[in-house]
Design an enzyme around this catalytic site. Sequence first.
Site, PDB file in Angstrom:
ATOM      1  N   LYS A 299       0.833  -1.208   0.000  1.00  0.00           N
ATOM      2  CA  LYS A 299       0.000   0.000   0.000  1.00  0.00           C
ATOM      3  C   LYS A 299       0.865   1.255   0.000  1.00  0.00           C
ATOM      4  O   LYS A 299       0.635   2.181  -0.763  1.00  0.00           O
ATOM      5  CB  LYS A 299      -0.898   0.005   1.252  1.00  0.00           C
ATOM      6  CG  LYS A 299      -1.563   1.363   1.514  1.00  0.00           C
ATOM      7  CD  LYS A 299      -2.454   1.365   2.734  1.00  0.00           C
ATOM      8  CE  LYS A 299      -1.767   1.616   4.048  1.00  0.00           C
ATOM      9  NZ  LYS A 299      -1.477   3.008   4.376  1.00  0.00           N
TER      10      LYS A 299
ATOM     11  N   CYS B 236      -4.910  12.878  12.877  1.00  0.00           N
ATOM     12  CA  CYS B 236      -5.581  11.607  12.672  1.00  0.00           C
ATOM     13  C   CYS B 236      -5.426  10.780  13.928  1.00  0.00           C
ATOM     14  O   CYS B 236      -4.854  11.231  14.910  1.00  0.00           O
ATOM     15  CB  CYS B 236      -5.036  10.878  11.459  1.00  0.00           C
ATOM     16  SG  CYS B 236      -3.476  10.118  11.759  1.00  0.00           S
TER      17      CYS B 236
ATOM     18  N   ARG C 174       0.573  14.598  13.330  1.00  0.00           N
ATOM     19  CA  ARG C 174       1.073  14.414  11.968  1.00  0.00           C
ATOM     20  C   ARG C 174       1.105  15.712  11.149  1.00  0.00           C
ATOM     21  O   ARG C 174       0.361  15.883  10.176  1.00  0.00           O
ATOM     22  CB  ARG C 174       0.279  13.329  11.248  1.00  0.00           C
ATOM     23  CG  ARG C 174       0.295  12.028  12.016  1.00  0.00           C
ATOM     24  CD  ARG C 174      -0.356  10.908  11.286  1.00  0.00           C
ATOM     25  NE  ARG C 174       0.482  10.348  10.234  1.00  0.00           N
ATOM     26  CZ  ARG C 174       0.068   9.390   9.420  1.00  0.00           C
ATOM     27  NH1 ARG C 174      -1.149   8.930   9.491  1.00  0.00           N
ATOM     28  NH2 ARG C 174       0.893   8.910   8.521  1.00  0.00           N
TER      29      ARG C 174
ATOM     30  N   VAL D 144       2.684  18.785   8.574  1.00  0.00           N
ATOM     31  CA  VAL D 144       3.307  18.733   7.243  1.00  0.00           C
ATOM     32  C   VAL D 144       4.412  19.779   7.102  1.00  0.00           C
ATOM     33  O   VAL D 144       4.830  20.103   6.007  1.00  0.00           O
ATOM     34  CB  VAL D 144       2.263  18.908   6.106  1.00  0.00           C
ATOM     35  CG1 VAL D 144       1.390  17.668   5.978  1.00  0.00           C
ATOM     36  CG2 VAL D 144       1.404  20.152   6.309  1.00  0.00           C
ATOM     37  N   ASP D 145       4.879  20.316   8.250  1.00  0.00           N
ATOM     38  CA  ASP D 145       5.886  21.388   8.194  1.00  0.00           C
ATOM     39  C   ASP D 145       7.141  20.975   7.422  1.00  0.00           C
ATOM     40  O   ASP D 145       7.719  21.772   6.676  1.00  0.00           O
ATOM     41  CB  ASP D 145       6.254  21.846   9.623  1.00  0.00           C
ATOM     42  CG  ASP D 145       6.736  20.701  10.501  1.00  0.00           C
ATOM     43  OD1 ASP D 145       6.181  19.583  10.370  1.00  0.00           O
ATOM     44  OD2 ASP D 145       7.665  20.890  11.303  1.00  0.00           O
ATOM     45  N   LEU D 146       7.551  19.721   7.534  1.00  0.00           N
ATOM     46  CA  LEU D 146       8.798  19.300   6.878  1.00  0.00           C
ATOM     47  C   LEU D 146       8.600  19.110   5.372  1.00  0.00           C
ATOM     48  O   LEU D 146       9.529  19.304   4.583  1.00  0.00           O
ATOM     49  CB  LEU D 146       9.341  18.014   7.518  1.00  0.00           C
ATOM     50  CG  LEU D 146       9.664  18.156   9.021  1.00  0.00           C
ATOM     51  CD1 LEU D 146      10.114  16.823   9.621  1.00  0.00           C
ATOM     52  CD2 LEU D 146      10.743  19.223   9.239  1.00  0.00           C
TER      53      LEU D 146
ATOM     54  N   ARG E 129      -8.838  -0.546   4.311  1.00  0.00           N
ATOM     55  CA  ARG E 129      -7.932   0.481   3.772  1.00  0.00           C
ATOM     56  C   ARG E 129      -6.581  -0.131   3.417  1.00  0.00           C
ATOM     57  O   ARG E 129      -5.910   0.340   2.499  1.00  0.00           O
ATOM     58  CB  ARG E 129      -7.703   1.585   4.822  1.00  0.00           C
ATOM     59  CG  ARG E 129      -8.936   2.420   5.084  1.00  0.00           C
ATOM     60  CD  ARG E 129      -8.589   3.571   5.976  1.00  0.00           C
ATOM     61  NE  ARG E 129      -7.488   4.332   5.394  1.00  0.00           N
ATOM     62  CZ  ARG E 129      -6.848   5.311   5.988  1.00  0.00           C
ATOM     63  NH1 ARG E 129      -7.201   5.671   7.198  1.00  0.00           N
ATOM     64  NH2 ARG E 129      -5.872   5.942   5.390  1.00  0.00           N
TER      65      ARG E 129
HETATM   66  N1  EPU Z   1       6.562  14.659  10.861  1.00  0.00           N
HETATM   67  C1  EPU Z   1       6.685  15.976  11.200  1.00  0.00           C
HETATM   68  N2  EPU Z   1       6.541  16.920  10.220  1.00  0.00           N
HETATM   69  C2  EPU Z   1       6.273  16.578   8.938  1.00  0.00           C
HETATM   70  C3  EPU Z   1       6.167  15.223   8.580  1.00  0.00           C
HETATM   71  C4  EPU Z   1       6.316  14.270   9.575  1.00  0.00           C
HETATM   72  O1  EPU Z   1       6.921  16.318  12.358  1.00  0.00           O
HETATM   73  O2  EPU Z   1       6.149  17.490   8.103  1.00  0.00           O
HETATM   74  C5  EPU Z   1       6.703  13.631  11.907  1.00  0.00           C
HETATM   75  C6  EPU Z   1       5.437  12.811  12.100  1.00  0.00           C
HETATM   76  O3  EPU Z   1       4.503  13.466  12.931  1.00  0.00           O
HETATM   77  C7  EPU Z   1       5.991  11.556  12.714  1.00  0.00           C
HETATM   78  C8  EPU Z   1       7.349  11.394  12.016  1.00  0.00           C
HETATM   79  O4  EPU Z   1       7.671  12.688  11.495  1.00  0.00           O
HETATM   80  O5  EPU Z   1       6.208  11.747  14.069  1.00  0.00           O
HETATM   81  C9  EPU Z   1       7.385  10.404  10.871  1.00  0.00           C
HETATM   82  O6  EPU Z   1       6.320  10.629   9.989  1.00  0.00           O
HETATM   83  P1  EPU Z   1       6.428  10.300   8.438  1.00  0.00           P
HETATM   84  O7  EPU Z   1       6.391  11.567   7.668  1.00  0.00           O
HETATM   85  O8  EPU Z   1       7.572   9.383   8.212  1.00  0.00           O
HETATM   86  O9  EPU Z   1       5.057   9.505   8.185  1.00  0.00           O
HETATM   87  P2  EPU Z   1       4.127   9.555   6.908  1.00  0.00           P
HETATM   88  O10 EPU Z   1       4.913   9.757   5.688  1.00  0.00           O
HETATM   89  O11 EPU Z   1       2.985  10.464   7.171  1.00  0.00           O
HETATM   90  C10 EPU Z   1       4.284   7.007   6.359  1.00  0.00           C
HETATM   91  C11 EPU Z   1       3.328   5.855   6.233  1.00  0.00           C
HETATM   92  C12 EPU Z   1       2.775   5.498   7.596  1.00  0.00           C
HETATM   93  C13 EPU Z   1       3.948   5.111   8.495  1.00  0.00           C
HETATM   94  C14 EPU Z   1       4.968   6.255   8.547  1.00  0.00           C
HETATM   95  C15 EPU Z   1       6.222   5.908   9.350  1.00  0.00           C
HETATM   96  C16 EPU Z   1       2.394   6.034   4.006  1.00  0.00           C
HETATM   97  C17 EPU Z   1       1.213   6.314   3.144  1.00  0.00           C
HETATM   98  N3  EPU Z   1       2.244   6.211   5.317  1.00  0.00           N
HETATM   99  O12 EPU Z   1       3.527   8.078   6.914  1.00  0.00           O
HETATM  100  O13 EPU Z   1       1.931   4.371   7.410  1.00  0.00           O
HETATM  101  O14 EPU Z   1       3.489   4.819   9.787  1.00  0.00           O
HETATM  102  O15 EPU Z   1       5.363   6.617   7.212  1.00  0.00           O
HETATM  103  O16 EPU Z   1       6.843   4.806   8.808  1.00  0.00           O
HETATM  104  O17 EPU Z   1       3.452   5.673   3.503  1.00  0.00           O
HETATM  105  C18 EPU Z   1       0.076   2.978   7.805  1.00  0.00           C
HETATM  106  O18 EPU Z   1       0.325   2.433   6.714  1.00  0.00           O
HETATM  107  O19 EPU Z   1      -0.753   2.495   8.632  1.00  0.00           O
HETATM  108  C19 EPU Z   1       0.770   4.218   8.138  1.00  0.00           C
HETATM  109  C20 EPU Z   1       0.334   5.041   9.084  1.00  0.00           C
END
Ligand code: EPU
Length: 429
Positions: free
Chosen positions: A22, A126, A131, A133-135, A408
Amino acid sequence: MDRIRIVGGRPLNGTIPISGAKNATLPLMIAALLTEDTLILDNVPRLADVAQLQRILGNHGVDIMVGGKRSGDSEYHGQTVHISAARIVDTTAPYELVSKMRASFWVIAPLVARMGEARVSMPGGCAIGTRPVDLLIMALERLGVQIEIDAGYVIARATNGLKGGEIVFPKVTVGGTHTALMAAALANGTSVIENAAREPEIVDVADCLNKMGAKITGAGTPRIVVEGVTRLHGARHRVLPDRIETGTYAMAVAMAGGDVLLEGARPELLQAGLDVISRAGAEVAVTNAGVRVARNGAGLAPVEVTTAPFPGFPTDLQAQFMALMTRAGGNSRITETIFENRFMHVQELARLGARIHLDGQVAVVEGVEKLKGAPVMATDLRASVSLVIAALAAEGETMVNRVYHLDRGFERLEDKLGRCGAEIERISG
Ligand code: EPU
């Protein structure tokens, strides 16, 4: 709303085919926005999240064609999907669509890279944490994108195109790395991404982008270099197998006992997870066809686990592992380091008789002799499946409500487990 009814106590024996991942499929479909040619993806899983992303891409004007069955295909073969973003008619991703699935925010990168503008709703919080999106926004800004936040929307503009730049992530982010890769692929000049996520899904997306004509090196390491190109073309790519589905069924077998071949699984995508499962007392063997997991008779041992970015133990398996540890012979400690609120399954596991003590980001699981079936429900995908795992070993009947969370991310879950001997059925309505 569908429910799943499970009567515990049956071992699992047989073969479970592993579907396409996925978390690779979603960014791969989004990457199709980068080119006016057709991107063909093979081994696409039949999941609610994939269908939802089809609707989101459709709103931008993308045509999606799902290939018909070929002779010899079984219902377990992934789908072939042809995605064509020849003409993007709308660069807005509205709240009603983005709020349903967080990963859809990632369309911002290809839209601004190809069209010079994008207006994408903030995804919001969520069930597993805030979660932000600042980064992702920082990465786009480093590539010369102007960002404005207005009425809950992120408006990205790059009238003269994107410029290569250096992006240093202060924390590993999968979505941030996907965003940076897609934007940098069409930027003018070279970009360097430091502290990049090393997840296999990042490597899969980088491989596909390279087939489309991108110049990306270093994917799978913390330093990725992207030499921007002026246009990308069509390609054909096979989605890699789902390592989280693999780990989930491996834990289901460890929990229920039995002997199952996880067909098509790639062990190198899940070394940390498989190590933990074998330390807990299951036999894990790599075969030509996939990964075989067995547990016959022996009890489960408690194991300490801390989630971490790849190659560490994945947060997406934390809930499932906690379910397994509820039956271990002793106390195990599980520390969640990625998301601040990913313990929503604890209360529901307790309804089945689990003893779990929470202290901040640490859960101490006190193994119990037996679990007992009960009605349960969960608030996210991985938490829901952890309840299924617990139910497989619980005495009597468990009814898992809100099955749409499972749909999902798990293709034909009740069918895959049922064929291996689990007493499991979906109750519609
Ligand atoms: N974070 C920030 N700022 C940002 C982005 C992330 O502080 O702008 C933090 C998040 O809050 C979190 C950490 O960085 O604490 C890591 O988040 P990441 O960005 O890696 O997560 P993601 O890209 O939103 C993907 C997967 C998640 C999985 C995470 C971690 C997809 C579609 N989603 O999410 O999958 O848990 O990486 O490996 O690839 C799932 O499939 O059930 C799921 C939640």
